[in-house]
Design an enzyme around this catalytic site. Structure first.
Site, short mmCIF file in Angstrom:
data_model
loop_
_atom_site.label_atom_id
_atom_site.label_comp_id
_atom_site.label_asym_id
_atom_site.label_seq_id
_atom_site.Cartn_x
_atom_site.Cartn_y
_atom_site.Cartn_z
N HIS A 17 11.23 61.96 10.15
CA HIS A 17 10.52 60.90 11.30
C HIS A 17 10.89 61.66 12.67
CE1 HIS A 17 15.10 60.44 12.32
NE2 HIS A 17 15.16 60.10 11.02
N HIS A 20 13.72 64.27 13.61
CA HIS A 20 13.58 65.60 12.99
C HIS A 20 12.68 66.35 14.18
CE1 HIS A 20 14.50 63.28 9.17
NE2 HIS A 20 15.48 63.79 9.63
N CYS A 125 31.69 59.97 1.59
CA CYS A 125 30.48 59.68 1.83
C CYS A 125 29.39 60.54 1.20
CB CYS A 125 30.01 59.19 3.26
SG CYS A 125 28.45 58.57 3.26
N CYS A 128 26.59 61.12 3.85
CA CYS A 128 26.97 62.29 4.95
C CYS A 128 27.26 63.55 4.19
CB CYS A 128 28.20 61.89 5.72
SG CYS A 128 28.07 60.17 6.48
N CYS A 143 31.58 53.60 5.11
CA CYS A 143 31.15 54.67 5.92
C CYS A 143 30.78 54.41 7.49
CB CYS A 143 30.11 55.61 5.54
SG CYS A 143 29.36 56.73 6.39
N LYS A 295 20.47 53.95 16.83
CA LYS A 295 19.93 55.16 16.35
C LYS A 295 18.69 55.07 15.57
CE LYS A 295 21.01 59.54 13.85
NZ LYS A 295 21.88 59.99 12.66
N LYS A 298 16.33 56.99 9.02
CA LYS A 298 16.00 56.12 7.69
C LYS A 298 16.80 55.14 7.23
CE LYS A 298 12.60 56.48 4.92
NZ LYS A 298 11.20 56.24 5.41
N1 MSP Z 1 21.24 68.83 6.50
C1 MSP Z 1 21.93 68.30 7.64
C2 MSP Z 1 22.13 69.35 8.71
C3 MSP Z 1 22.55 71.06 7.83
S1 MSP Z 1 22.34 72.12 9.22
C4 MSP Z 1 23.50 73.35 8.66
C5 MSP Z 1 21.53 67.25 8.24
N2 MSP Z 1 20.30 67.02 7.85
S2 MSP Z 1 19.42 65.67 8.50
O1 MSP Z 1 18.15 65.53 7.86
O2 MSP Z 1 20.23 64.47 8.57
O3 MSP Z 1 19.06 66.05 10.08
C6 MSP Z 1 19.88 65.86 10.99
C7 MSP Z 1 19.31 66.11 12.47
O4 MSP Z 1 18.13 65.62 12.60
C8 MSP Z 1 20.09 66.03 13.61
O5 MSP Z 1 21.25 66.68 13.86
C9 MSP Z 1 19.07 65.89 14.67
O6 MSP Z 1 18.75 67.35 15.00
C10 MSP Z 1 17.86 65.39 13.89
N3 MSP Z 1 17.91 63.85 14.18
C11 MSP Z 1 17.85 63.05 13.12
N4 MSP Z 1 17.79 61.65 13.67
C12 MSP Z 1 17.80 61.70 14.93
C13 MSP Z 1 17.68 60.70 15.88
N5 MSP Z 1 17.61 59.60 15.79
N6 MSP Z 1 17.86 61.24 17.14
C14 MSP Z 1 17.96 62.70 17.58
N7 MSP Z 1 17.80 63.43 16.62
C15 MSP Z 1 17.62 63.13 15.18
O7 MSP Z 1 22.12 66.49 9.09
#
Ligand code: MSP
Length: 505
Positions: A17, A20, A125, A128, A143, A295, A298
């Site tokens: 989304h 990312h 969790c 997480c 969580c 925030k 998903k």
């Molecule tokens: N797989 C782990 C990260 C491992 S890094 C060694 C993870 N993945 S995630 O798919 O959940 O992605 C998290 C990251 O996506 C956040 O740290 C950020 O960079 C980005 N974001 C996801 N949702 C976001 C928002 N709503 N706003 C800003 N960034 C966001 O955690």
């Protein structure tokens, strides 16, 4: 100094989304800017494919984690391409070379005496992939992030002696006050450390979807240990036949969202110290994209599909909006209405129209050739320190601050057209030289801002620079007045065309 920038690797348990796309775009802007400075850049992104987050969704969908990962990672790779990211490699944690690399480092941590067998008892969790303390939980046993009910788990696994790094971590924070930016995140991480560090699980017994522990095949390496190491393993195999580790390690900056601060600011440097590997130079923690103050995520279901936005408005518009609307490092609301306003008033009017008007006037009054003239002295003075101010912002990873610096120059040029009214000068033959100067200054101003804004708007800035007959992107050449007149203008396609509202609905 080579520049190595990374994004988090994204979980492949759902569709990508806007959140990312945000981190990837910001990292790309940094990478592009550093290349303009002539630095040697390595830009890494990719997908996190192991662990419960993926295994559980696969189970629910009646498929295997590998099949789910193979299917979904394509969407993330497509997104990276679609946002025009210039990443040098896309890592998947299921890459064989990554897996053997992880085993090698974990073995080193073990051999250095930082691993022992223990029993984990507590909250966990699966969404997480994180262990929780009583103090973390909300509403009894939920969580705090996913609001799902957690179960207490008890399992024998291998532990990483994080507590042994209490003092080394405090020293790292004391010696390098800028290693975590912005400052409030540095304080947050440091206060977490100061509360006292507990050892953490390094492996999981109940899960089979992961990298086997090298000395105990009945367990897999905990997904966060596996995932963090991507930043290190990638360099060893990103270029076939070449190991880039010596050239690019340690990373110049890991860009992450604030959700994963603890892993990057506490566990990651400790793991590296335990393995005898240099710690990164910097972490930069950005905020959340919010929708109606929540925030975007998903699990909350309030996501914007970045592909849809780009289908309608183009990639540059999305890149621009995200880095303009939300002050980098802070949380910020995004909305379709806000997006459309910025698209029209800033991209289409302030940049797009300035470009088309300037080119049209040079076409009409000077046969499409940029006149040779002295650059407007007022603009020379005002623009003199713009490139330095831009570099300064980028040096502290203030990506939206950098964009603001350039945009002020764009606005200044708009005022210049208003003030000088070249169409009036054109009516008066005695003003020919003055008109030359104004038109040259506008063309040169457009060149100047387009070079600077290029990392944010790579497609549009390239089109405009091509039309201006000046395509050099080097930052050293980005001085107002540096390019001579005489260039023959080319065609400029509409940069930010009007988008039909009903199509946007
Ligand atoms: N797989 C782990 C990260 C491992 S890094 C060694 C993870 N993945 S995630 O798919 O959940 O992605 C998290 C990251 O996506 C956040 O740290 C950020 O960079 C980005 N974001 C996801 N949702 C976001 C928002 N709503 N706003 C800003 N960034 C966001 O955690």
């Amino acid at each position: 100094m080579p520049y190595y920038v990374t994004t988090p690797i994204y979980y492949v348990n759902a569709e990508p989304h806007l959140g990312h796309a945000y981190t990837t775009i910001a990292a790309d802007v940094l990478a592009r800017h550093m290349r303009q400075r002539g630095e040697e850049v390595f830009f890494l992104t990719g997908t996190d494919e192991h662990g419960e987050p993926v295994a559980q969704v696969a189970e629910r969908l009646g498929t295997t984690p590998r099949e789910l990962a193979d299917k979904n990672y394509v969407r993330f790779r497509d997104l990276v391409e679609r946002v025009n990211a210039t990443n040098d490699f896309f890592i998947r944690t299921t890459d064989e070379q990554h897996e053997t690399g992880v085993q090698r480092v974990v073995q080193r941590i073990h051999d250095n005496g930082y691993v022992y067998a223990g029993t984990y008892e507590g909250w966990y969790c699966p969404k997480c992939a994180d262990f929780k303390t009583d103090a973390d939980l909300v509403d009894g046993n939920r969580c705090p992030i996913h609001l799902i009910e957690l179960e207490r788990e008890k399992e024998d696994n291998w532990f990483f002696r994080l507590s042994a790094f209490q003092e080394p971590l405090e020293r790292l924070y004391a010696e390098r006050p800028h290693w975590v930016l912005p400052r409030n995140r540095y304080n947050e991480a440091l206060s977490f450390i100061k509360q006292g560090l507990n050892d953490v699980s390094l492996s999981r017994a109940r899960l089979s979807w992961g990298v086997p522990v090298p000395w105990d095949e009945s367990q897999v390496i905990y997904v966060w240990i596996d995932a963090l190491l991507n930043y290190y393993t990638a360099l060893s195999y990103a270029r076939p036949g070449e190991d880039l580790t010596a050239r690019f390690w340690p990373p110049s900056v890991h860009l992450i969202g604030k959700d994963i601060l603890k892993f990057h600011a506490v566990i990651w440097p400790a793991m590296l110290m335990a393995a005898g590997i240099e710690v990164p130079e910097r972490l930069y923690i950005h905020g959340y994209l919010l929708m109606d103050e929540h925030k975007m995520s998903k699990s909350l279901g309030n996501v914007i599909d970045p592909f849809e936005v780009m289908d309608l408005y183009g990639t540059d518009a999305l890149r621009y909006y995200l880095l303009r609307e939300v002050s980098f490092g802070q949380d910020g609301n995004v909305s379709t209405a806000g997006f459309e306003t910025r698209y029209t008033t800033e991209l289409a009017n302030e940049y797009g129209n300035l470009a088309s008007r300037t080119l049209a006037m040079i076409g009409r009054y000077r046969d499409g050739v940029v006149p040779t003239a002295r650059p407007e002295p007022a603009l020379v003075a005002e623009f003199e320190d713009v490139p330095a101010r831009l570099r300064e912002r980028f040096d502290v990873v203030d990506v939206s601050g950098a964009l603001e610096v350039v945009w002020q120059a764009v606005r200044r040029l708009n005022r210049y057209v208003q003030d000088e009214q070249p169409w009036q000068l054109a009516k008066d033959e005695s003003q020919g030289e003055r008109l030359d100067q104004v038109l040259y200054s506008l063309a040169e101003g457009l060149r100047f801002v387009s070079v600077l804004v290029h990392p944010f708007l790579p497609e549009s800035a390239s089109k405009l620079l091509a039309a201006l007959g000046r395509e050099d992107l080097a930052l050293d050449g980005a001085r107002f007045g540096a390019a001579p007149g005489g260039a023959e203008l080319g065609e400029l396609p509409p940069l930010f065309p009007r988008v039909e509202r009903d199509r946007a609905a």
